[in-house]
Design an enzyme around this catalytic site. Structure first.
Site, PDB file in Angstrom:
ATOM      1  N   ASN A 107    -147.711  37.693 -18.625  1.00 14.41           N
ATOM      2  CA  ASN A 107    -148.222  37.303 -17.362  1.00 14.41           C
ATOM      3  C   ASN A 107    -148.465  35.879 -17.196  1.00 14.41           C
ATOM      4  O   ASN A 107    -149.284  35.100 -17.544  1.00 14.41           O
ATOM      5  CB  ASN A 107    -148.968  37.910 -16.582  1.00 14.41           C
ATOM      6  CG  ASN A 107    -148.653  37.298 -14.193  1.00 14.41           C
ATOM      7  OD1 ASN A 107    -149.730  36.727 -14.614  1.00 14.41           O
ATOM      8  ND2 ASN A 107    -147.823  38.106 -14.080  1.00 14.41           N
ATOM      9  N   ARG A 156    -138.571  31.808 -13.674  1.00 22.87           N
ATOM     10  CA  ARG A 156    -137.506  30.905 -13.094  1.00 22.87           C
ATOM     11  C   ARG A 156    -137.135  30.310 -14.837  1.00 22.87           C
ATOM     12  O   ARG A 156    -135.989  30.599 -14.855  1.00 22.87           O
ATOM     13  CB  ARG A 156    -137.599  31.016 -11.825  1.00 22.87           C
ATOM     14  CG  ARG A 156    -137.696  31.904 -10.623  1.00 22.87           C
ATOM     15  CD  ARG A 156    -138.168  31.378  -9.576  1.00 22.87           C
ATOM     16  NE  ARG A 156    -137.942  32.149  -8.776  1.00 22.87           N
ATOM     17  CZ  ARG A 156    -138.747  31.908  -7.142  1.00 22.87           C
ATOM     18  NH1 ARG A 156    -139.925  31.345  -7.352  1.00 22.87           N
ATOM     19  NH2 ARG A 156    -138.713  32.621  -6.293  1.00 22.87           N
ATOM     20  N   ASP A 171    -134.804  37.825  -5.949  1.00 20.04           N
ATOM     21  CA  ASP A 171    -136.683  38.008  -6.774  1.00 20.04           C
ATOM     22  C   ASP A 171    -136.434  39.618  -6.291  1.00 20.04           C
ATOM     23  O   ASP A 171    -135.577  40.344  -5.908  1.00 20.04           O
ATOM     24  CB  ASP A 171    -137.682  38.120  -5.251  1.00 20.04           C
ATOM     25  CG  ASP A 171    -137.685  36.988  -5.054  1.00 20.04           C
ATOM     26  OD1 ASP A 171    -137.882  36.150  -6.182  1.00 20.04           O
ATOM     27  OD2 ASP A 171    -138.599  35.583  -4.846  1.00 20.04           O
ATOM     28  N   ASP A 217    -137.731  42.630  -5.586  1.00 20.38           N
ATOM     29  CA  ASP A 217    -138.087  42.862  -4.233  1.00 20.38           C
ATOM     30  C   ASP A 217    -137.164  43.555  -3.137  1.00 20.38           C
ATOM     31  O   ASP A 217    -137.450  43.195  -2.163  1.00 20.38           O
ATOM     32  CB  ASP A 217    -139.939  42.920  -3.495  1.00 20.38           C
ATOM     33  CG  ASP A 217    -140.687  41.640  -4.088  1.00 20.38           C
ATOM     34  OD1 ASP A 217    -139.467  40.717  -3.634  1.00 20.38           O
ATOM     35  OD2 ASP A 217    -141.460  41.922  -3.811  1.00 20.38           O
ATOM     36  N   GLU A 220    -143.874  25.959  -5.087  1.00 19.41           N
ATOM     37  CA  GLU A 220    -143.026  25.693  -6.101  1.00 19.41           C
ATOM     38  C   GLU A 220    -140.995  25.877  -5.994  1.00 19.41           C
ATOM     39  O   GLU A 220    -140.488  24.860  -6.347  1.00 19.41           O
ATOM     40  CB  GLU A 220    -143.292  26.706  -8.019  1.00 19.41           C
ATOM     41  CG  GLU A 220    -142.435  27.770  -7.477  1.00 19.41           C
ATOM     42  CD  GLU A 220    -142.593  28.716  -6.558  1.00 19.41           C
ATOM     43  OE1 GLU A 220    -142.314  29.773  -6.237  1.00 19.41           O
ATOM     44  OE2 GLU A 220    -143.845  28.722  -6.249  1.00 19.41           O
ATOM     45  N   ASP A 221    -141.041  27.021  -5.169  1.00 19.37           N
ATOM     46  CA  ASP A 221    -139.670  27.259  -4.725  1.00 19.37           C
ATOM     47  C   ASP A 221    -139.422  25.911  -4.000  1.00 19.37           C
ATOM     48  O   ASP A 221    -137.792  25.190  -3.832  1.00 19.37           O
ATOM     49  CB  ASP A 221    -138.679  28.324  -4.233  1.00 19.37           C
ATOM     50  CG  ASP A 221    -140.175  28.789  -3.122  1.00 19.37           C
ATOM     51  OD1 ASP A 221    -141.036  27.988  -2.882  1.00 19.37           O
ATOM     52  OD2 ASP A 221    -139.932  29.722  -2.738  1.00 19.37           O
ATOM     53  N   ARG A 258    -142.445  44.323   1.419  1.00 14.08           N
ATOM     54  CA  ARG A 258    -143.407  45.751   0.388  1.00 14.08           C
ATOM     55  C   ARG A 258    -143.997  46.555   2.028  1.00 14.08           C
ATOM     56  O   ARG A 258    -145.041  45.373   2.044  1.00 14.08           O
ATOM     57  CB  ARG A 258    -144.042  44.929  -0.586  1.00 14.08           C
ATOM     58  CG  ARG A 258    -143.298  43.443  -1.347  1.00 14.08           C
ATOM     59  CD  ARG A 258    -144.181  43.162  -2.811  1.00 14.08           C
ATOM     60  NE  ARG A 258    -144.944  43.647  -3.245  1.00 14.08           N
ATOM     61  CZ  ARG A 258    -144.484  44.777  -4.564  1.00 14.08           C
ATOM     62  NH1 ARG A 258    -143.658  44.676  -5.577  1.00 14.08           N
ATOM     63  NH2 ARG A 258    -145.746  45.576  -5.086  1.00 14.08           N
TER      64      ARG A 258
END
Length: 386
Positions: free
Chosen positions: A56, A64, A80, A82, A165-166, A194
């Site tokens: 992780n 990415r 992503d 989900d 970051e995106d 979620r």
């Protein structure tokens, strides 16, 4: 898991066909069976699937970047686990990019138990840019990117950022792109909420938000010269990333956290807060950020409490209705000394108040012309008498 099941099913259902797709799935240290399910998917899928399993990393940036480093297609799309795609998403977005020669394509997003971005999807745009549309208000990574453009500029996600970051990656792509397309007439992406509420964007302490704001503001300052265009883009990090730290949650913060937030904001306000950015905000937004810039804790708390209470600031119309001031706390308080300009509503906000009149366009040249016309008859008479 279990969101990944629907996510991968939406990939298999893509009308673009397996021959035109590759899937690179990065299992970032999952402990819920994700890795095993990905390997099962790779064994049965019709398109080539590469599964990478790693420790992780703590944020989406590392996975990415791993995927981007292995990609071989003309375009890349970050999906992503989900969320899911509309069946025709990739086919339509690739066709849009090919037809218009654009480097980034935004497909319409629909929320499932989440609120999606909307303002940029009013209509389909074959070719636009970040200055001519509202695309700056959707900086998530779920876009179609031309891989050659990313490689030409060595673009990767910033792994030092744990949130935002995106936004940094996508805004840079917008600025470097040879055109951006917006596909608004088909839902390409389903943004899924979620049930446990554990979205990465909702985790982490407030210091991470300031890190994100700092990085985005620096990118804008580095890539866009001072002026109206820079101010337009700066609205986004001030409004979306920084301002929420000085909203209702600020009232719940302890004294130490409040002081810390003001101190973290200080260099950002000093470096990037300009009159041009301020003019582009609503009054209550501008007022809070003005007080943040001034490091004025007590007035800031009172203004936030006023806003949280749901009270409507009284409107004061002046100059024959062409100016609307909104009387939030400390308006025209001699002791507070907040300039009137902070409370002046811009045209879009002012239109909501009866009696407001749009200032006449080019009023100063018109007044000058009327003055000249008043002088002309006497000048002609003088010439005739001579």
């Amino acid at each position: 898991m279990p969101y990944l099941v629907d996510c991968l099913a939406s990939v298999e259902a893509q009308t673009i066909g397996p021959a035109r797709m590759e899937v690179i799935a990065v299992d970032d240290g999952s402990t819920d069976g994700t890795g095993e399910y990905l390997e099962q998917f790779a064994a049965r899928a019709e398109m080539p699937v590469t599964v990478v399993r790693q420790e992780n990393s703590g944020s989406p940036s590392g996975p990415r970047n791993v995927g981007l480093g292995k990609a071989a297609g003309r375009y890349v799309f970050f999906l992503d686990a989900d969320d899911r795609l509309g069946a025709e998403a990739l086919e339509r977005m690739v066709a849009m990019a090919d037809r218009n020669g654009t480097d980034v394509v935004l497909g319409r997003v629909e929320g499932v138990n989440r609120t999606p971005p909307k303002s940029m999807f009013g209509r389909t745009l074959d070719r636009t840019d970040v200055f001519s549309s509202n695309i700056k208000f959707t900086l998530s990574a779920q876009k179609l990117f031309r891989r050659a453009m990313l490689e030409r500029h060595g673009m990767r996600f910033d792994e030092s950022l744990w949130t935002g970051e995106d936004a940094l990656f996508t805004l840079e792509a917008y600025l470097r792109a040879d055109g951006v397309s917006v596909l608004a007439d088909y839902t390409c992406y389903y943004l899924v909420g979620r049930e446990d509420g554990k979205h990465v964007t909702k985790t982490g302490g407030y210091t991470l938000r300031f890190d994100s704001a700092r990085a985005l503001m620096k990118l804008i300052a580095d890539m866009v010269p001072p002026g109206a265009r820079r101010d337009d883009l700066m609205v986004r990090p001030f409004l979306i990333t920084l301002l929420p730290q000085f909203g209702p949650r600020f009232l719940k913060d302890g004294e130490a956290a409040r002081r810390d937030k003001l101190e973290l904001a200080r260099p950002l306000m000093e470096a990037y807060w300009t009159p041009g950015v301020a003019r582009r905000l609503k009054v209550h937004e501008r007022l809070r950020l003005h007080l943040v810039a001034e490091q004025r804790m007590e007035p800031l708390l009172e203004v936030i409490e006023f806003i949280r209470s749901g009270k409507q600031a009284a409107a004061l119309l002046e100059r024959r209705g062409t100016r609307v001031y909104l009387a939030y706390p400390y308006f025209r308080s001699a002791a507070a000394g907040v300039p009137d300009a902070v409370y002046l509503a811009g045209p879009r906000e002012a239109r909501a108040f009866p009696g407001y009149r749009e200032p006449a366009a080019h009023s100063l040249p018109r007044r000058a012309l009327r003055r000249i016309r008043r002088l002309l008859p006497s000048a002609r008479i003088g010439a005739a008498a001579a």
